[in-house]
Design a protein around this motif. Structure first.
Motif, short mmCIF file in Angstrom:
data_model
loop_
_atom_site.label_atom_id
_atom_site.label_comp_id
_atom_site.label_asym_id
_atom_site.label_seq_id
_atom_site.Cartn_x
_atom_site.Cartn_y
_atom_site.Cartn_z
N PRO A 35 28.97 69.28 52.48
CA PRO A 35 29.74 70.38 53.08
C PRO A 35 30.83 69.89 54.04
O PRO A 35 31.92 70.46 54.10
CB PRO A 35 28.68 71.20 53.82
CG PRO A 35 27.41 70.92 53.07
CD PRO A 35 27.52 69.48 52.66
N ALA A 36 30.53 68.81 54.79
CA ALA A 36 31.53 68.27 55.72
C ALA A 36 32.75 67.75 54.96
O ALA A 36 33.89 67.94 55.39
CB ALA A 36 30.92 67.16 56.57
N LEU A 37 32.52 67.11 53.82
CA LEU A 37 33.64 66.63 53.02
C LEU A 37 34.44 67.79 52.44
O LEU A 37 35.68 67.75 52.41
CB LEU A 37 33.13 65.71 51.90
CG LEU A 37 34.21 65.13 50.98
CD1 LEU A 37 35.25 64.35 51.77
CD2 LEU A 37 33.58 64.26 49.91
N HIS A 38 33.74 68.83 52.01
CA HIS A 38 34.43 70.03 51.51
C HIS A 38 35.37 70.58 52.58
O HIS A 38 36.51 70.98 52.29
CB HIS A 38 33.41 71.10 51.11
CG HIS A 38 32.97 71.01 49.68
ND1 HIS A 38 33.74 71.45 48.64
CD2 HIS A 38 31.81 70.53 49.14
CE1 HIS A 38 33.08 71.26 47.50
NE2 HIS A 38 31.92 70.70 47.77
N VAL A 39 34.90 70.62 53.82
CA VAL A 39 35.71 71.15 54.93
C VAL A 39 36.95 70.28 55.14
O VAL A 39 38.07 70.79 55.32
CB VAL A 39 34.87 71.24 56.22
CG1 VAL A 39 35.78 71.56 57.42
CG2 VAL A 39 33.80 72.32 56.09
N LYS A 40 36.76 68.95 55.12
CA LYS A 40 37.90 68.05 55.32
C LYS A 40 38.96 68.25 54.24
O LYS A 40 40.17 68.33 54.53
CB LYS A 40 37.41 66.59 55.29
CG LYS A 40 36.61 66.16 56.51
CD LYS A 40 36.13 64.72 56.32
CE LYS A 40 35.23 64.26 57.46
NZ LYS A 40 36.00 64.03 58.70
#
Length: 306
Positions: A35-40
């Motif tokens: 999810p953190a990569l999706h946000v980035k």
């Protein structure tokens, strides 16, 4: 475009995502959550003002904007690495990167493949993407249409050839035409691949009936099935037949052109020129099917063979 929102961390993360085109694997390499990569990636897309990737079923692909962002991210990382090395009094260096498909690596590139070169394996689309994003310095691929956004150099064109057991009736002929394949049971790649599409289109245009022996992914597996006498196969002329098998050129199929490709403006880059020199040398030493001598005595063209 809001340049103030461009994050160097997000750019670096997107470059890793562009390598994998898979959020799970990229997040694992970055040691962050998916999810953190999706946000980035989403925030980077918002900052650029354009989508950076598209989804085709389960497959992801970079958009043209995504390719440019990935290339910019790698350029920025290279400049940062060079700057830090200069500040430290050392010389920045990296291994040249070569992108190509399985067939090119196995049968075409030879001595161009060695531990000093970083290798990227992918089909034509992934090879082009690797070059466009700066992940690869040089790519090698079969191209039917030359892309306008990369520099291309024709390395060689190879005829297409039928591979069959040595004692197959068609092996007695020095060259073949599509009509000789009438009634043949063919070992072919899966549907939608460029080789399968080209072959089926040519057989249909020549009104040559054929049957499916088995579908196989990659030249080695296709040759294995031919050796097992499951069927015969049409391959590129740079693919040498193993012992027990014979290859004959098919004169009315189009030649298969292999190209080297790199980004415009990098013709004088030592990483590119060194790889291109090695690739040219390797290709020049690759035997071609049409150069293989016929080991059988030619006889009248057989009819009704398969």
């Amino acid at each position: 475009m809001d340049l103030g929102r461009l994050s160097t961390d997000a750019l670096a993360s997107f470059a890793v995502f562009a390598d994998h085109l898979n959020f799970t694997r990229a997040a694992g390499e970055l040691h962050i959550s998916q999810p953190a990569l999706h946000v980035k990636v989403r925030k980077l897309s918002e900052a650029v003002g354009r989508p950076l990737y598209t989804r085709h079923g389960r497959r992801l692909a970079l958009t043209p904007a995504g390719e440019r962002v990935a290339r910019f991210a790698r350029d920025l990382d290279a400049r940062m690495t060079s700057f830090l090395a200069e500040m430290d009094g050392t010389a920045a260096s990296r291994a040249p990167a070569l992108a190509a498909g399985e067939g090119a690596y196995l049968y075409l590139l030879g001595d161009a493949v060695h531990p000093g070169v970083r290798l990227i394996n992918g089909d034509r689309a992934r090879t082009l993407a690797a070059v466009r994003t700066g992940r690869a310095d040089v790519g090698v691929a079969v191209l039917d249409v030359l892309p306008a956004d990369v520099e291309t150099e024709l390395l060689a064109s190879y005829p297409q050839a039928l591979v069959m057991p040595d004692d197959h009736p068609l092996a007695a002929l020095p060259r073949l035409a599509l009509c000789d394949l009438a009634g043949a049971a063919l070992v072919v790649p899966p549907p939608a691949g460029p080789h399968r599409v080209t072959l089926e289109r040519a057989l249909r245009a020549a009104e040559v009936p054929w049957s499916l022996a088995v579908e196989a992914e990659g030249w080695p597996l296709m040759l294995h099935f031919v050796a097992l006498r499951i069927g015969v196969a049409v391959v590129n002329g740079c693919v040498p037949p193993p012992p027990g098998l014979t290859a004959r050129e098919i004169i009315d199929l189009p030649a298969v052109p292999y190209y080297a490709l790199h980004l415009p403006g990098r013709a004088d880059d030592p990483l590119v020129t060194g790889l291109l020199s090695a690739v040219r040398t390797a290709v020049r030493s690759t035997p071609c099917i049409s150069r293989y001598p016929s080991t059988s005595t030619p006889r009248p063209r057989p009819s009704g063979t398969s």
